[in-house]
Enzyme design. Structure first.
Site, short mmCIF file in Angstrom:
data_model
loop_
_atom_site.label_atom_id
_atom_site.label_comp_id
_atom_site.label_asym_id
_atom_site.label_seq_id
_atom_site.Cartn_x
_atom_site.Cartn_y
_atom_site.Cartn_z
N TYR A 26 -13.06 -1.97 12.75
CA TYR A 26 -13.52 -0.72 12.16
C TYR A 26 -15.01 -0.42 12.40
O TYR A 26 -15.40 0.72 12.48
CB TYR A 26 -13.30 -0.73 10.64
CG TYR A 26 -11.85 -0.66 10.22
CD1 TYR A 26 -11.07 -1.81 10.10
CD2 TYR A 26 -11.26 0.56 9.93
CE1 TYR A 26 -9.73 -1.74 9.71
CE2 TYR A 26 -9.92 0.64 9.53
CZ TYR A 26 -9.16 -0.51 9.43
OH TYR A 26 -7.85 -0.43 9.04
N HIS B 163 1.25 -9.20 4.73
CA HIS B 163 0.07 -8.33 4.56
C HIS B 163 -0.33 -8.43 3.08
O HIS B 163 -0.31 -7.44 2.34
CB HIS B 163 0.40 -6.90 4.98
CG HIS B 163 -0.81 -6.06 5.31
ND1 HIS B 163 -0.97 -5.40 6.51
CD2 HIS B 163 -1.92 -5.77 4.60
CE1 HIS B 163 -2.12 -4.73 6.50
NE2 HIS B 163 -2.72 -4.94 5.35
N ASN C 166 -7.78 -5.94 14.20
CA ASN C 166 -8.15 -4.85 13.30
C ASN C 166 -9.66 -4.70 13.37
O ASN C 166 -10.41 -5.63 13.04
CB ASN C 166 -7.77 -5.16 11.85
CG ASN C 166 -6.26 -5.14 11.63
OD1 ASN C 166 -5.50 -4.82 12.55
ND2 ASN C 166 -5.84 -5.49 10.43
N GLU D 28 -5.13 -2.14 13.94
CA GLU D 28 -5.71 -1.19 12.96
C GLU D 28 -7.06 -0.72 13.47
O GLU D 28 -7.84 -1.51 14.01
CB GLU D 28 -5.96 -1.85 11.60
CG GLU D 28 -4.74 -2.02 10.74
CD GLU D 28 -5.08 -2.64 9.39
OE1 GLU D 28 -6.20 -2.39 8.86
OE2 GLU D 28 -4.23 -3.39 8.88
N ARG E 102 3.73 0.12 13.04
CA ARG E 102 3.44 -1.21 12.47
C ARG E 102 3.55 -1.11 10.95
O ARG E 102 2.82 -0.35 10.33
CB ARG E 102 2.03 -1.66 12.87
CG ARG E 102 1.64 -2.96 12.20
CD ARG E 102 0.23 -3.44 12.56
NE ARG E 102 -0.05 -4.65 11.80
CZ ARG E 102 -1.11 -4.84 11.03
NH1 ARG E 102 -2.04 -3.90 10.92
NH2 ARG E 102 -1.25 -5.96 10.35
N TRP F 60 -4.99 3.22 11.72
CA TRP F 60 -4.84 3.02 10.29
C TRP F 60 -5.32 4.28 9.60
O TRP F 60 -6.51 4.58 9.70
CB TRP F 60 -5.64 1.80 9.80
CG TRP F 60 -5.39 1.59 8.34
CD1 TRP F 60 -6.10 2.10 7.29
CD2 TRP F 60 -4.31 0.85 7.76
NE1 TRP F 60 -5.52 1.74 6.10
CE2 TRP F 60 -4.43 0.97 6.37
CE3 TRP F 60 -3.24 0.10 8.29
CZ2 TRP F 60 -3.52 0.36 5.48
CZ3 TRP F 60 -2.36 -0.50 7.42
CH2 TRP F 60 -2.52 -0.37 6.03
N GLU G 272 -5.56 1.77 -1.45
CA GLU G 272 -6.58 1.06 -0.67
C GLU G 272 -7.14 -0.12 -1.50
O GLU G 272 -8.31 -0.17 -1.86
CB GLU G 272 -7.67 2.06 -0.23
CG GLU G 272 -8.87 1.50 0.49
CD GLU G 272 -8.57 0.66 1.74
OE1 GLU G 272 -7.45 0.73 2.28
OE2 GLU G 272 -9.47 -0.09 2.14
N TRP G 273 -6.24 -1.05 -1.84
CA TRP G 273 -6.61 -2.30 -2.49
C TRP G 273 -7.55 -2.08 -3.69
O TRP G 273 -7.26 -1.23 -4.52
CB TRP G 273 -7.18 -3.28 -1.45
CG TRP G 273 -6.25 -3.41 -0.27
CD1 TRP G 273 -6.47 -2.99 1.01
CD2 TRP G 273 -4.91 -3.96 -0.27
NE1 TRP G 273 -5.37 -3.24 1.80
CE2 TRP G 273 -4.42 -3.84 1.06
CE3 TRP G 273 -4.08 -4.55 -1.23
CZ2 TRP G 273 -3.14 -4.28 1.43
CZ3 TRP G 273 -2.81 -4.99 -0.86
CH2 TRP G 273 -2.36 -4.86 0.43
N GLN H 151 0.80 -1.22 0.00
CA GLN H 151 0.00 0.00 0.00
C GLN H 151 0.84 1.28 0.00
O GLN H 151 0.34 2.33 -0.38
CB GLN H 151 -0.95 -0.01 1.20
CG GLN H 151 -1.98 -1.11 1.09
CD GLN H 151 -2.93 -1.14 2.27
OE1 GLN H 151 -2.60 -1.68 3.32
NE2 GLN H 151 -4.10 -0.54 2.11
N ASN I 237 -1.64 -10.77 8.48
CA ASN I 237 -2.65 -9.74 8.61
C ASN I 237 -3.97 -10.26 8.02
O ASN I 237 -4.04 -10.59 6.84
CB ASN I 237 -2.25 -8.48 7.85
CG ASN I 237 -3.32 -7.40 7.96
OD1 ASN I 237 -3.53 -6.84 9.03
ND2 ASN I 237 -4.04 -7.13 6.87
N GLU I 238 -4.99 -10.30 8.86
CA GLU I 238 -6.36 -10.57 8.42
C GLU I 238 -6.49 -11.79 7.50
O GLU I 238 -6.88 -11.66 6.32
CB GLU I 238 -6.93 -9.33 7.72
CG GLU I 238 -6.97 -8.11 8.61
CD GLU I 238 -7.77 -6.95 8.01
OE1 GLU I 238 -8.19 -7.05 6.84
OE2 GLU I 238 -8.01 -5.97 8.72
C1 GAL Z 1 -7.70 -3.59 6.51
C2 GAL Z 1 -6.36 -3.84 5.87
C3 GAL Z 1 -5.60 -2.59 5.57
C4 GAL Z 1 -6.45 -1.43 5.11
C5 GAL Z 1 -7.72 -1.29 5.95
C6 GAL Z 1 -8.72 -0.27 5.46
O1 GAL Z 1 -8.55 -4.65 6.22
O2 GAL Z 1 -5.57 -4.65 6.69
O3 GAL Z 1 -4.59 -2.93 4.66
O4 GAL Z 1 -6.67 -1.46 3.77
O5 GAL Z 1 -8.39 -2.51 6.03
O6 GAL Z 1 -9.59 -0.81 4.52
#
Ligand code: GAL
Length: 506
Positions: free
Chosen positions: A338, A149, A336, A404, A105, A447, A454-455, A48, A193-194
């Site tokens: 959100y 990751h 992580n 995160e 991190r 984060w 962002e992927w 990223q 990661n995840e």
């Molecule tokens: C997580 C991921 C991060 C970042 C974040 C926000 O799932 O580990 O790389 O993209 O979400 O979408």
């Protein structure tokens, strides 16, 4: 619409809604501090931010393949340059230092260390991370290093990637090189990661690399190998490195809070529990409890697989030897987190073979919650405290790091008041979890350090506390108001007095 407006008015007036009024409420802030050794940090990931995608001997990863010349990414962008941290890492370290944070991190790109995934290591790739780690240490910042990751070497994907059981040994080989090369200066390691996202989005839905679509089958093969790989790296560290290096190894799992739609209805409570077992429990149960998948997954997927005519369960089983290796393979739990979903029971049809139907629950998000730029991310600060309590209850007093937590917008504007609101209320809920619920939380990583790739969303969703000008080849970084807000929280180690907008403890 009306309700959203009403909520906005509530926020602006900083009025006093209290808990227990459904799932829209805002608690008073707790004015208190975290324990003295609490770690404050920011997080990033190699693909990223780094760029330098083919420099100094780096091999291609599945994200190089997935982005290049495809329509997989909303804005058709790639991570070829990204934030150019491959060249600008010293500046990144200064951003963290200027915020007064104690930890960073970041993740290592497997393909810089082993361009072909296994075999001959690449000294220049190793040197890059040595330089970064030295720079961090020289500035008093503790590195928390993620080994994986999501940027798997393409050479390994060509051999089946996470579907190939041999990957557990490939990952161990790579992890051993990292422990050997960096372990004198890195004391905190995160294996994966995840893994949920790797399984479900990479191998189920296919909106992430490598873009496979086996939502009821491949996802379970892949998760199985991810857990095996994690355990092998953990055991390697504790067998051959821990005594001399004295560090810790954990795993980072993503989990949304599952709020029962009707908290008083036992079937809704059960749906919430099942949803959590199928999300975080899928990976955590074997590692943090008994070397097996959660009972409810075993029972439901075994039964459905049989009804669906599969020869054996779609959910594989660990051998006794694997179970023993996996059980207890942790020094800490990285989380992580959100957002939240509202969950209620609904029997999933067996006509379709899908992970999403296997748990017999349905979920949604309340459109009255504050949205973000990410379709899946609604602002629900109460969820993180409930989650912390659920984790403590389920896995005991394991040390937890929030690895995160953050908020996205489209603009990347510097006066990012929404992000400050998010951090303020999520972190205050964490403080309550620590002070009032005795949760063993050791640190918090926002984060992200800066806006980045962002992927599948490319550069259209921005999570940074620093903005990056992606139109400028120099990729200049500028602190947003949220960077200043976080550094205030870190310097006070919490909420000793009212901080930021809407004061008076709110
Ligand atoms: C997580 C991921 C991060 C970042 C974040 C926000 O799932 O580990 O790389 O993209 O979400 O979408």
């Amino acid at each position: 619409m009306f309700k959203r407006l009403a909520l906005l008015v509530t926020l602006v007036a900083c009025s006093n809604l209290s808990a227990g009024q459904g799932y829209i409420y805002e608690d008073d802030l707790l004015l208190d501090t975290f324990p003295t050794d609490f770690q404050w940090g920011v997080a990033t990931a190699s693909y990223q931010i780094e760029g330098g995608w083919n420099e100094d001997g780096k091999g291609p990863s599945i994200w190089d393949t997935f982005t290049n010349g495809t329509t997989n990414i909303d804005d058709q962008s790639t991570g070829e340059v990204a934030c150019d941290s491959y060249h600008k890492y010293k500046e990144d370290v200064q951003l963290i230092k200027n915020m007064g944070l104690t930890s960073y991190r970041f993740s290592i790109a497997w393909t810089r260390i082993l361009p072909q995934g296994t075999g001959t290591a690449n000294p220049e790739g190793i040197q890059y991370y040595k330089n970064l780690i030295t720079e961090l240490r020289a500035n008093g910042i503790e590195p928390f290093v993620t080994l994986y990751h999501w940027d798997l070497p393409q050479a390994l994907e060509d051999l089946g990637g996470w579907r190939n059981p041999d990957i557990a040994s490939w990952f161990e080989e790579y992890a051993r090189i990292c422990f050997t090369e960096f372990g004198d200066d890195v004391k905190n390691w995160i294996t994966l990661n995840e893994p949920w996202v790797v399984s479900v989005q990479g191998h189920g839905i296919g909106d992430h690399a490598p873009g496979l679509q086996g939502i009821g089958t491949t996802v379970y093969e892949v998760s199985h190998n991810l857990i095996r790989a994690h355990a092998k790296a953990y055991r390697a560290y504790h067998k051959d490195f821990a005594a001399e290096q004295g560090g810790f190894v954990g795993i980072t799992l993503n989990v949304d809070w599952a709020e029962p739609q009707d908290p008083n209805d036992p079937s809704h409570q059960e749906a919430s529990e099942n949803n959590l077992q199928f999300s975080i429990g899928w990976f955590a149960h074997a590692i943090f409890k008994d070397g097996k998948y959660p009972g409810v997954m075993r029972q439901k997927i075994d039964a459905k697989s049989q009804e669906q005519g599969f020869e054996k369960s779609r959910l594989p089983e660990f051998t006794a030897e694997e179970s023993a290796e996996i059980k207890g393979s942790f020094d800490f739990l990285g989380i992580n987190h959100y957002t939240t979903h509202i969950v209620y029971p609904e029997i999933g049809s067996i006509d379709e073979v899908s992970y999403f139907l296997d748990d017999d629950t349905t979920d949604y998000q309340d459109s009255n919650w504050y949205p973000s730029a990410s379709s899946w991310l609604y602002v629900t600060p109460f969820g993180i405290r409930k989650l912390m309590n659920w984790l403590k209850n389920e896995y005991g007093d394991v040390p937890i790091y929030i690895t995160e937590n953050g908020y996205s917008d489209h603009q990347g504007n510097l006066d990012d008041i929404h992000r400050i609101y998010y951090y303020k209320h999520y972190i205050n809920n964490l403080l309550k979890a620590v002070k009032q619920d005795n949760v063993n939380l050791k640190g918090y990583f926002a984060w992200s350090l800066m806006d980045n790739f962002e992927w599948a969303r490319g550069y259209t969703e921005k999570f940074g506390v620093h903005s990056v000008d992606f139109t400028d080849p120099a990729r200049p970084r500028t602190p947003k108001a949220s960077a200043k807000y976080l550094s205030q929280l870190a310097s006070r180690n919490g909420f000793t007095s009212s901080v930021g907008p809407c004061s008076n403890g709110r």
